[in-house]
Write an enzyme that holds these catalytic residues in place. Structure first.
Site, PDB file in Angstrom:
ATOM      1  N   GLU A  79      -9.595  -1.817   4.893  1.00 46.20           N
ATOM      2  CA  GLU A  79     -10.408  -1.420   6.032  1.00 46.20           C
ATOM      3  C   GLU A  79     -11.419  -2.287   6.516  1.00 46.20           C
ATOM      4  O   GLU A  79     -12.237  -2.754   5.463  1.00 46.20           O
ATOM      5  CB  GLU A  79     -10.615   0.157   5.977  1.00 46.20           C
ATOM      6  CG  GLU A  79      -9.380   0.984   6.086  1.00 46.20           C
ATOM      7  CD  GLU A  79      -8.890   1.436   7.632  1.00 46.20           C
ATOM      8  OE1 GLU A  79      -8.872   0.308   8.387  1.00 46.20           O
ATOM      9  OE2 GLU A  79      -8.460   2.456   7.735  1.00 46.20           O
ATOM     10  N   ASP A 111       0.857  -1.338  -0.211  1.00 46.38           N
ATOM     11  CA  ASP A 111       0.068   0.070  -0.006  1.00 46.38           C
ATOM     12  C   ASP A 111       0.962   1.275  -0.098  1.00 46.38           C
ATOM     13  O   ASP A 111       1.973   1.154   0.035  1.00 46.38           O
ATOM     14  CB  ASP A 111      -0.969   0.090   1.089  1.00 46.38           C
ATOM     15  CG  ASP A 111      -0.202  -0.380   2.401  1.00 46.38           C
ATOM     16  OD1 ASP A 111       0.872  -0.349   2.651  1.00 46.38           O
ATOM     17  OD2 ASP A 111      -0.876  -0.833   3.465  1.00 46.38           O
ATOM     18  N   ASN A 168      -7.478  -2.498  14.125  1.00 46.91           N
ATOM     19  CA  ASN A 168      -9.130  -2.774  13.880  1.00 46.91           C
ATOM     20  C   ASN A 168      -9.255  -3.969  12.821  1.00 46.91           C
ATOM     21  O   ASN A 168     -10.124  -4.211  12.220  1.00 46.91           O
ATOM     22  CB  ASN A 168      -9.754  -1.575  13.061  1.00 46.91           C
ATOM     23  CG  ASN A 168      -9.060  -1.217  11.971  1.00 46.91           C
ATOM     24  OD1 ASN A 168      -8.052  -1.655  11.379  1.00 46.91           O
ATOM     25  ND2 ASN A 168      -9.338  -0.283  11.116  1.00 46.91           N
ATOM     26  N   HIS A 205      -7.216  -4.471  10.019  1.00 50.26           N
ATOM     27  CA  HIS A 205      -6.962  -4.241   8.734  1.00 50.26           C
ATOM     28  C   HIS A 205      -5.576  -4.743   8.276  1.00 50.26           C
ATOM     29  O   HIS A 205      -4.722  -5.139   8.962  1.00 50.26           O
ATOM     30  CB  HIS A 205      -7.119  -2.710   8.154  1.00 50.26           C
ATOM     31  CG  HIS A 205      -5.970  -1.966   8.810  1.00 50.26           C
ATOM     32  ND1 HIS A 205      -5.882  -0.701   9.664  1.00 50.26           N
ATOM     33  CD2 HIS A 205      -4.656  -1.970   8.540  1.00 50.26           C
ATOM     34  CE1 HIS A 205      -4.883  -0.265   9.871  1.00 50.26           C
ATOM     35  NE2 HIS A 205      -3.889  -1.072   9.125  1.00 50.26           N
TER      36      HIS A 205
HETATM   37  C1  GLP Z   1      -0.599   0.573   8.780  1.00 47.96           C
HETATM   38  C2  GLP Z   1      -0.329  -0.222   7.500  1.00 47.96           C
HETATM   39  C3  GLP Z   1      -0.506  -1.720   7.481  1.00 47.96           C
HETATM   40  C4  GLP Z   1       0.301  -2.288   8.971  1.00 47.96           C
HETATM   41  C5  GLP Z   1      -0.511  -1.323  10.072  1.00 47.96           C
HETATM   42  C6  GLP Z   1       0.074  -1.934  11.308  1.00 47.96           C
HETATM   43  O1  GLP Z   1      -1.821   0.861   8.668  1.00 47.96           O
HETATM   44  N1  GLP Z   1      -0.933   0.010   6.138  1.00 47.96           N
HETATM   45  O2  GLP Z   1       0.254  -2.834   6.385  1.00 47.96           O
HETATM   46  O3  GLP Z   1       0.233  -3.678   8.843  1.00 47.96           O
HETATM   47  O4  GLP Z   1      -0.298  -0.207   9.765  1.00 47.96           O
HETATM   48  O5  GLP Z   1       1.378  -1.309  11.781  1.00 47.96           O
HETATM   49  P1  GLP Z   1       2.072  -1.433  12.853  1.00 47.96           P
HETATM   50  O6  GLP Z   1       2.790  -2.524  12.508  1.00 47.96           O
HETATM   51  O7  GLP Z   1       2.936  -0.311  12.792  1.00 47.96           O
HETATM   52  O8  GLP Z   1       1.352  -1.660  14.131  1.00 47.96           O
END
Ligand code: GLP
Length: 239
Positions: free
Chosen positions: A143, A67, A136, A138
């Site tokens: 989402e 992404d 949440n 995702h």
């Molecule tokens: C972002 C990314 C996700 C990732 C998520 C969790 O929203 N788009 O791909 O998995 O954050 O991030 P973290 O690993 O910092 O908790």
């Protein structure tokens, strides 16, 4: 589904890196689906160390990222392209021409999404898709609310904007939209490696692995993947 429940984040990072590294050894021109966020950083660090020891060669590896924020170009320090360059690509011998991140600057986001899926197809799909987990539920930026197959533009939820604001100077700077690989790209990967650590992920992880498969918790779709590997710490998956 295989679950590796590790003592702490360091052990999660070691195991995730070992799995990615062994794939690179077995298939030097593998296609890696990569993820951003804080969780994979430790694994990327271990991969860099393996490269520096002379144990890994990235010269033929191809990568597709999940992404990108909409409106940020690769020179923006908050962009996921910048993240990937700084957390991994700049420190190993990968050819950056073989690294792909969705285009956050495309005027026509839907066309950019279709082009990204064509790119994934032209690479033959991904051998391993690394995934973090949103609080949440995702994955990428898929989402809660709908299962969408193709790479698409998404409006970020308040919960995601708040969770990601820790990485920005101010919450008002967090982009409100992103472009994300959809569930087609993720679920057609030959292997999926989900990494999660810390108590903030516990509810989403439990729901994803043991709850109903529902668009309300996008990661729950991974239960349907024939080759899902989960590497988490004890805090993310309490007994
Ligand atoms: C972002 C990314 C996700 C990732 C998520 C969790 O929203 N788009 O791909 O998995 O954050 O991030 P973290 O690993 O910092 O908790």
């Amino acid at each position: 589904m295989r679950i590796y429940r590790e003592k702490d984040y360091a052990a999660v990072s070691r195991r995730a890196a070992a799995m990615i590294g062994s794939l690179i050894l077995q298939k030097p021109d593998c296609v890696l689906g990569l993820a951003t966020g804080s969780t994979p950083i430790g694994a990327y660090q271990k991969l860099i160390e393996a490269y520096q020891r002379g144990d890994l060669d990235f010269s033929a590896v191809r990568t597709v990222n999940l992404d990108e924020y909409r409106g940020l170009d690769g020179t923006n320090e908050q962009s996921y392209r910048y993240f990937m360059n700084h957390q991994l690509f700049d420190h190993v011998n990968i050819d950056k021409a073989n690294t792909f991140v969705p285009d956050g600057m495309a005027a026509d986001g839907e066309a950019a999404g279709r082009a990204y899926d064509e790119k994934i197809k032209s690479l033959g799909g991904t051998d391993l898709q690394l995934l973090g987990l949103g609080e949440n539920g995702h994955i990428g930026f898929n989402e809660p609310g709908a299962f969408i197959a193709g790479t698409h533009i998404v409006k970020l939820t308040r919960s995601t904007i708040e969770a990601n604001s820790r990485l920005f100077r101010d919450i008002s700077e967090v982009p409100t939209q992103a472009i994300t690989m959809g569930l087609w790209g993720i679920m057609t990967s030959r292997e999926v490696l989900l990494v999660a650590n810390g108590p903030k992920k516990a509810a989403a992880l439990r729901g994803a692995l043991y709850g109903p498969v529902t668009p309300d918790l996008p990661a729950s779709v991974l239960q349907l993947h024939p080759n899902l590997i989960v590497v988490c710490d004890e805090a993310a998956l309490p007994e």
